[in-house]
Scaffold this active site. Structure first.
Site, mmCIF file in Angstrom:
data_model
loop_
_atom_site.group_PDB
_atom_site.id
_atom_site.type_symbol
_atom_site.label_atom_id
_atom_site.label_comp_id
_atom_site.label_asym_id
_atom_site.label_seq_id
_atom_site.Cartn_x
_atom_site.Cartn_y
_atom_site.Cartn_z
ATOM 1 N N LYS A 192 0.769 -1.241 0.136
ATOM 2 C CA LYS A 192 0.065 -0.063 -0.092
ATOM 3 C C LYS A 192 1.035 1.144 0.047
ATOM 4 O O LYS A 192 1.723 1.615 1.021
ATOM 5 C CB LYS A 192 -0.945 -0.009 1.296
ATOM 6 N N GLU A 266 9.688 0.648 11.097
ATOM 7 C CA GLU A 266 10.719 1.555 10.848
ATOM 8 C C GLU A 266 9.895 3.023 11.212
ATOM 9 O O GLU A 266 9.137 3.504 10.231
ATOM 10 C CB GLU A 266 11.727 1.622 9.793
ATOM 11 N N CYS A 300 12.862 10.681 8.231
ATOM 12 C CA CYS A 300 12.746 10.052 9.436
ATOM 13 C C CYS A 300 14.191 10.099 10.152
ATOM 14 O O CYS A 300 14.394 10.293 11.423
ATOM 15 C CB CYS A 300 12.341 8.756 9.438
ATOM 16 N N GLU A 397 8.938 14.640 16.715
ATOM 17 C CA GLU A 397 9.516 14.789 15.346
ATOM 18 C C GLU A 397 8.587 15.783 14.493
ATOM 19 O O GLU A 397 7.436 15.868 14.370
ATOM 20 C CB GLU A 397 9.170 13.464 14.672
#
Length: 803
Positions: A192, A266, A300, A397
């Site tokens: 996806k 991850e 990331c 983040e």
């Protein structure tokens, strides 16, 4: 303006990339895309579509099918139908398919790069020069693993059908990171793409057709979070591989807890960029540009926390501000642009909100005077100084072009600041002293550390995080292992619910191949005192209660302490303080384990005699003898379970180090009280972890023999802690404890579910037998690399060389 004046001003004219081929490709599809299922294009079952938008101007690019549960069902069925044929192919045949894909990626590289930039908003230079070449590299590299699979992993088989969910920041590269190793290992895939950026995944589907990949091996279902949720929860998916936010990672962990799905995550990061006073500051600044403003900071592992040694902080800030003023922001198809567009308005709004909150927390915001394009989603490069370590911009983040700065005085303080976050994905260390750089790198809680460089990746080098940045690796040998499992384990029978040797329905002699205990054998006295073992000391349980321990014939053998939440808390605290073991050399750990084997050998008959009352003489003797061998094996492995040195196609070496996970809670199996305990505890100790072990409920009295054994073998206090009690209660406490880094649970299926479901708080690593029976008496199954690989996590330290 003269050429000389232009050279001084460094003003660039526009250099737009031609988008004609990409537009032609969109036109050929009628600006409308369906799912790719079973080798063909299928309309969405519910007939719904959504728009994908060019972030550089906010204009619609195409309509894309919205996946439903019915579409996911069709894709999983197609993948399952293709699975047996794909697995039956020779390694060479699969290698040729991956090689063909790599060639097709190179053939269509410019189209893919332009599509990626149009759909994502990143500068064309990054798509063209970094992303797409790495995509091809991953398929070339994994074509090699496909060729060598049977030689290098002879006892392993593929997981089966793999569900993969990828983010929007590196759409095609993340696809390659996941699909290439999955196919090389013999799996089939349902992928996806991110809702914001599906176009290059659909172009890749065409590449699969062009390369002659069998129908159903790769399936692509588009959609939003509900589509991903349907894929995660589908009962016929054997593994889920996810890259994305930590919040969604938690939800996936919870959703898969009741299943036997393999899981690799991850997740987010808040990576430190550490600069020491001896660093080359000009090189550091250029590294910082790549570290935080690469892909608009939507990375990331972006170096979003700048930690500067106090003596050079002022000078470095001035250099950074000068460099920020030269960055060019604008239409990402312009080849002279440094910073493109943010992927979507919702992400742009989030960046603004977090920066405003950081300023409210006391940070000083500085931005260069850059003109932003009037249309599209843009945010200028931003420097936040005077940031407190607890500020939201230092902890959360942001996923944008925002740099938060702090200072430190000593290397120890730098490490403390760097590790002061729940994440642990990546880090950078800048110093001209290799001693300082490598010493600091070894102490950072991060899966990747770049020394005097940043954001370097290669298919041969594993990538992945520690702590709440997830677990599992992508790339390298360890990344391939994420898509394989031992053949015996995949076909192992399930254990009965709550089955233990001491239960009333214990195995007969014929079933267990063990003899009954002889009635003439003396047993320990009923009033035998056993305590918990915490911090190297015998301790009474906080509860003040004990549990009865009975022989196979029902005789009372003694009382074992009933540990509770407070005992687990004390054990975790003791384990965290056991730094002498965590810092011991591999040679020293090996010596201690050899001493354990030697001391167990000295007490062989005594321990076997007591154990026989529960498991029978034959099994008791086998457990002790094999236990001695097992300790010897892990003493041998302690200084031999080495990492590797990778040679990526750059001027770098990448040192892949097998590092201890940290503090591990272990729920030991019931069917082999001594041997099961040693088979799980020894590999974790061998590689430097500290442990809280819950022994078998069948015979927790073994604790007294074990703590006497470890007391006389020079094992430092706190390295191993033993808490007896009801495993279901103690497992829940261990799994929920935020200062436990991993939980191993070996028992029935219910225990495996509990371990996974209760561990979502800090996303600790969880390893279970999934309720499957393990033959602890077979060293080919119950010892070796499989256990050591789960007791370690790989840290890749990139070190450049040359002038």
């Amino acid at each position: 303006m003269s050429i000389a004046e232009k050279f001084i001003s460094m003003e660039y004219g526009p250099a737009p990339e031609d988008s004609k081929e990409a537009i032609t490709w969109l036109e050929r599809h009628g600006y409308r895309f369906r799912h790719f299922i079973g080798g063909e294009w299928r309309a969405p079952a519910a007939g719904e579509y959504f728009d994908t938008v060019d972030p550089s101007n906010g204009e619609k690019l195409a309509s894309v099918a919205q996946g439903s549960a019915a579409d996911v069902e069709a894709a999983v069925k197609a993948a399952r139908a293709a699975s047996s044929e794909w697995q039956a192919r020779t390694p060479h045949s699969r290698a040729r398919s991956l090689y063909a894909i790599a060639r097709m990626v190179q053939k269509h590289s410019r189209l893919l790069a332009v599509l990626e930039t149009m759909d994502n908003g990143k500068p064309i230079r990054e798509s063209r020069d970094i992303d797409i070449p790495l995509v091809a590299r991953h398929f070339y590299y994994h074509a090699g693993w496909a060729q060598l699979l049977e030689q290098e992993f002879p006892e392993y088989v593929p997981c089966g059908v793999v569900g993969q969910i990828i983010p929007w920041n590196f759409p095609l590269l993340m696809l390659a990171w996941k699909i290439a190793p999955a196919l090389a290992a013999g799996n089939t895939v349902v992928l996806k793409p991110a809702e914001f950026t599906p176009l290059t995944a659909l172009a890749f589907a065409e590449i699969c057709q062009e390369a002659g990949l069998p129908a159903g091996v790769v399936n692509i279902v588009n959609g939003n979070g509900s589509t991903g949720e349907a894929l995660v929860k589908h009962p016929d998916v054997d593994k889920i591989a996810f890259t994305g936010s930590t919040e969604v990672g938690r939800a996936i962990r919870a959703a898969t807890a009741t299943s036997h799905k393999r899981l690799s995550l991850e997740l987010g990061g808040k990576s430190p960029f550490i600069v020491f006073e001896d660093a080359d500051l000009d090189s550091t600044v250029e590294g910082l540009v790549d570290g935080i403003w690469f892909n608009q900071g939507q990375v990331c592992c972006a170096g979003s926390r700048l930690l500067m040694q106090e003596s050079i902080a002022e000078a470095l800030i001035l250099k950074i501000q000068d460099r920020m003023s030269t960055l060019r922001i604008g239409a990402p198809l312009d080849k002279s642009i440094d910073i493109g567009a943010i992927v979507a308005k919702v992400q742009l709004d989030r960046i603004r909100k977090l920066v405003d909150q950081g300023v409210a927390d006391g940070a000083t915001c500085w931005q260069p005077q850059l003109e932003l394009p009037p249309q599209g989603f843009y945010y200028p490069p931003t420097l936040l100084s005077n940031v407190h370590p607890t500020s939201i911009v230092a902890q959360q983040e942001i996923f944008g072009p925002v740099l938060a700065t702090m200072t430190f005085r000593t290397p120890a303080e730098a490490v403390e600041l760097a590790n002061n976050t729940v994440y642990g994905l990546a880090a950078c260390v800048w110093s001209e002293s290799v001693n300082v750089a490598l010493q600091v790198a070894s102490q950072l809680k991060a899966g990747v550390v770049w020394v005097n460089c940043t954001n370097l990746f290669d298919a041969s080098c594993g990538f992945g995080g520690y702590r709440e940045s997830g677990y599992g690796r992508e790339g390298g040998r360890e990344g391939l292992l994420e898509y394989l499992e031992p053949a015996w384990f995949k076909n192992a029978p399930m254990l009965p619910v709550e089955k233990t040797i001491s239960s009333s329905d214990s195995q007969s002699d014929e079933d267990s191949n063990q003899s009954e205990v002889d009635s003439s054998v003396s047993t320990p006295p009923i009033d035998r005192t056993v305590k918990l073992y915490i911090g190297g000391k015998q301790m009474r349980p906080d509860s003040g209660y004990s549990m009865e321990v009975r022989a196979r014939d029902g005789r009372l053998l003694g009382q074992a302490p009933l540990g509770n939440r407070k005992d687990i808390r004390n054990a975790v605290e003791a384990a965290r303080k056991a730094t002498p073991w965590a810092k011991a050399t591999a040679h020293n750990r090996a010596q201690v384990l050899y001493y354990c084997a030697e001391n167990l050998s000295q007490r062989r008959d005594e321990i076997a005699l007591r154990l026989a009352a529960v498991v029978g003489e034959k099994q008791a003797a086998a457990e002790v003898d094999l236990g001695i061998e097992r300790i010897f094996s892990y003493a041998a492995w302690a200084d031999k379970f080495d990492g590797a040195v990778h040679n990526p196609p750059l001027r770098n070496v990448a040192i892949a180090m097998n590092e201890a996970i940290g503090t591990i809670g272990i729920i030991c199996p019931g069917e082999a009280p001594l041997l099961g305990f040693l088979s799980l505890v020894m590999p974790t100790l061998a590689v430097g972890n500290t442990v809280i072990a819950v022994p078998s409920e069948a015979y927790p009295l073994i604790t007294s023999d074990l703590y006497q054994l470890f007391d006389t073998s020079d094992l430092p206090g706190g390295a191993l802690n033993i808490v007896t009690g009801y495993r279901s209660q103690l497992l829940k406490t261990l799994a929920e404890h935020d200062d436990v880094d991993a939980v191993w649970c070996f028992g029935d299926d219910a225990g495996a579910t509990t371990a996974k479901a209760m561990s979502v708080g800090n996303l600790k690593q969880v390893w279970t037998n999934e309720g499957r029976a393990i033959d602890w008496f077979n060293p080919k199954i119950a010892e070796g690399r499989w256990f050591l690989e789960h007791a370690t996590q790989v840290k890749n330290i990139w070190v450049p060389y040359g002038e």
